[in-house]
Design a protein around this motif. Structure first.
Motif, PDB file in Angstrom:
ATOM      1  N   TRP A  11       2.393   1.708  -3.374  1.00 35.10           N
ATOM      2  CA  TRP A  11       1.382   2.168  -4.328  1.00 35.10           C
ATOM      3  C   TRP A  11       1.178   3.674  -4.206  1.00 35.10           C
ATOM      4  O   TRP A  11       1.117   4.376  -5.208  1.00 35.10           O
ATOM      5  N   ARG A  12       1.112   4.178  -3.000  1.00 38.51           N
ATOM      6  CA  ARG A  12       0.948   5.629  -2.806  1.00 38.51           C
ATOM      7  C   ARG A  12       2.095   6.394  -3.445  1.00 38.51           C
ATOM      8  O   ARG A  12       1.892   7.446  -4.048  1.00 38.51           O
ATOM      9  N   GLU A  71       0.827  -1.205   0.000  1.00 39.40           N
ATOM     10  CA  GLU A  71       0.000   0.000   0.000  1.00 39.40           C
ATOM     11  C   GLU A  71       0.865   1.259   0.000  1.00 39.40           C
ATOM     12  O   GLU A  71       0.593   2.221  -0.716  1.00 39.40           O
ATOM     13  N   GLU A  75      -5.651   0.875  -5.460  1.00 37.42           N
ATOM     14  CA  GLU A  75      -4.910   0.808  -4.191  1.00 37.42           C
ATOM     15  C   GLU A  75      -3.820  -0.257  -4.179  1.00 37.42           C
ATOM     16  O   GLU A  75      -3.600  -0.929  -3.182  1.00 37.42           O
ATOM     17  N   ASP A 109      -7.260   5.422  -7.173  1.00 36.84           N
ATOM     18  CA  ASP A 109      -7.644   5.266  -5.766  1.00 36.84           C
ATOM     19  C   ASP A 109      -8.327   3.917  -5.525  1.00 36.84           C
ATOM     20  O   ASP A 109      -8.106   3.278  -4.498  1.00 36.84           O
ATOM     21  N   GLN A 110      -9.161   3.489  -6.465  1.00 43.06           N
ATOM     22  CA  GLN A 110      -9.864   2.208  -6.312  1.00 43.06           C
ATOM     23  C   GLN A 110      -8.906   1.029  -6.371  1.00 43.06           C
ATOM     24  O   GLN A 110      -9.088   0.043  -5.673  1.00 43.06           O
ATOM     25  N   LYS A 155       1.639   6.369  -7.405  1.00 43.05           N
ATOM     26  CA  LYS A 155       0.409   6.883  -8.006  1.00 43.05           C
ATOM     27  C   LYS A 155       0.679   7.918  -9.100  1.00 43.05           C
ATOM     28  O   LYS A 155       0.085   7.852 -10.173  1.00 43.05           O
TER      29      LYS A 155
END
Length: 63
Positions: free
Chosen positions: A10-11, A7, A33, A30-31, A14
């Protein structure tokens, strides 16, 4: 890799994801994630990629 690490990565990614694949909206990203299945589904939906192609793109992202 545990889900917290995935997670967090991933941030961090993005922005790169949206730069490379501009058809993915903020909501799409965002979906997803960082979820492999969701990413593949969005890439197939937005870009008409095969499952194999989407998997390869996901693997390139995480490397």
């Amino acid at each position: 890799m545990n889900s917290d690490i995935a997670e967090g990565k991933w941030r961090q990614m993005k922005g790169s994801v949206q730069e490379k694949w501009g058809k993915l909206t903020d909501d799409d990203v965002d979906q997803v994630e960082g979820n492999f299945e969701k990413f593949c589904g969005k890439m197939q939906e937005r870009y008409g990629m095969s499952r194999d192609q989407a998997e390869k793109e996901f693997n390139r992202l995480k490397d």
